[in-house]
Design a protein around this motif. Structure first.
Motif, PDB file in Angstrom:
ATOM      1  N   ASP A  64       1.009  -1.051  -0.352  1.00 31.77           N
ATOM      2  CA  ASP A  64       0.116  -0.049   0.078  1.00 31.77           C
ATOM      3  C   ASP A  64       0.817   1.307  -0.369  1.00 31.77           C
ATOM      4  O   ASP A  64       1.423   1.294   1.146  1.00 31.77           O
ATOM      5  N   LYS A  66       1.494   5.245   0.142  1.00 27.64           N
ATOM      6  CA  LYS A  66       0.492   6.322  -0.381  1.00 27.64           C
ATOM      7  C   LYS A  66       1.306   7.807  -0.141  1.00 27.64           C
ATOM      8  O   LYS A  66       2.290   7.749  -0.054  1.00 27.64           O
ATOM      9  N   VAL A  69       2.853  10.411  -4.296  1.00 30.28           N
ATOM     10  CA  VAL A  69       2.841   9.852  -5.568  1.00 30.28           C
ATOM     11  C   VAL A  69       1.915   9.913  -6.375  1.00 30.28           C
ATOM     12  O   VAL A  69       0.745  10.670  -6.005  1.00 30.28           O
ATOM     13  N   ASN A  71      -0.061   7.734  -7.959  1.00 29.74           N
ATOM     14  CA  ASN A  71      -1.667   7.329  -7.884  1.00 29.74           C
ATOM     15  C   ASN A  71      -1.614   6.718  -6.839  1.00 29.74           C
ATOM     16  O   ASN A  71      -0.703   5.929  -7.047  1.00 29.74           O
ATOM     17  N   PRO A  72      -1.534   7.184  -5.869  1.00 35.36           N
ATOM     18  CA  PRO A  72      -1.386   6.171  -4.593  1.00 35.36           C
ATOM     19  C   PRO A  72      -3.066   5.538  -4.050  1.00 35.36           C
ATOM     20  O   PRO A  72      -3.601   4.854  -4.910  1.00 35.36           O
ATOM     21  N   TYR A  75      -1.007  -2.208  -4.727  1.00 34.97           N
ATOM     22  CA  TYR A  75      -0.122  -2.145  -5.733  1.00 34.97           C
ATOM     23  C   TYR A  75       0.069  -4.052  -5.640  1.00 34.97           C
ATOM     24  O   TYR A  75       1.053  -4.557  -4.348  1.00 34.97           O
ATOM     25  N   ALA A  90       2.937   3.243  -9.231  1.00 35.21           N
ATOM     26  CA  ALA A  90       2.348   4.167  -8.298  1.00 35.21           C
ATOM     27  C   ALA A  90       2.623   5.595  -8.876  1.00 35.21           C
ATOM     28  O   ALA A  90       1.732   6.864  -8.831  1.00 35.21           O
TER      29      ALA A  90
END
Length: 180
Positions: A64, A66, A69, A71-72, A75, A90
């Motif tokens: 995860d 956050k 970035v 596109n948090p 993934y 991300a």
């Protein structure tokens, strides 16, 4: 003269038979063409594929990511991936200047990675800075400051759970964003 010939032709019964037969042939040919050349459409129910965390492969991990970035989110990466891989998944850093993060560090399954956000120090943060944390508003920020002043500061981040209104759930959401 032409008119007379046309009238005779129309009165002749064979003409009407030919017209009706021609119409029938054209209708049947049209029906056959429609049946043979039209696309057959069948009602297809859409299928929704829901992926669960159990659906990742043996050689994959979920992280995860956050913070700063593009596109948090969560993934799936190959096992053995590095921080660089997670940041690239991300969409890269939000700012052109790279935050101080070890891009060579291996990431672990289930890890939450916070990029570019400085941790909030519970022993020095003012109310506004405390309010930048998820779930911390005016009341909880004031309680944190009051606790710090009454007890000589925090000795561990877990100590924040002694404050009324901050339980395990909220602690889990902010634990990677705080320090003492």
């Amino acid at each position: 003269m032409w008119r007379q010939r046309i009238e005779e032709f129309l009165r002749d019964g064979r003409f009407m038979v030919r017209v009706i037969a021609g119409a029938i042939v054209l209708t049947v040919a049209g029906i056959i063409c429609v049946l043979l050349f039209s696309e057959r459409t069948e009602k297809v129910e859409p299928q929704l594929t829901v992926l669960h965390s159990d659906d990742i492969g043996e050689n994959e991990i979920m992280v995860d990511i956050k913070g700063d970035v593009v596109n948090p989110g969560v993934y799936t990466l190959p096992d053995g991936s590095r921080m660089k891989d997670a940041v690239e998944a991300a969409g890269g850093f939000l700012n052109e200047q790279e935050p101080s993060v070890n891009l060579a560090q291996k990431v672990q399954d289930g890890e939450m990675i916070v990029i570019g956000q400085n941790k909030v120090n519970l022993n020095t943060a003012e109310i506004q800075e405390l309010k930048s944390l998820f779930g911390i508003g005016d009341v909880l920020a004031k309680r944190i400051v009051d606790y710090r002043e009454e007890n000589g500061g925090f000795y561990s981040i877990e100590e924040i759970m002694l404050i009324p209104g901050i339980g395990n759930g909220l602690f889990e959401k902010i634990k990677d964003l705080i320090t003492v």
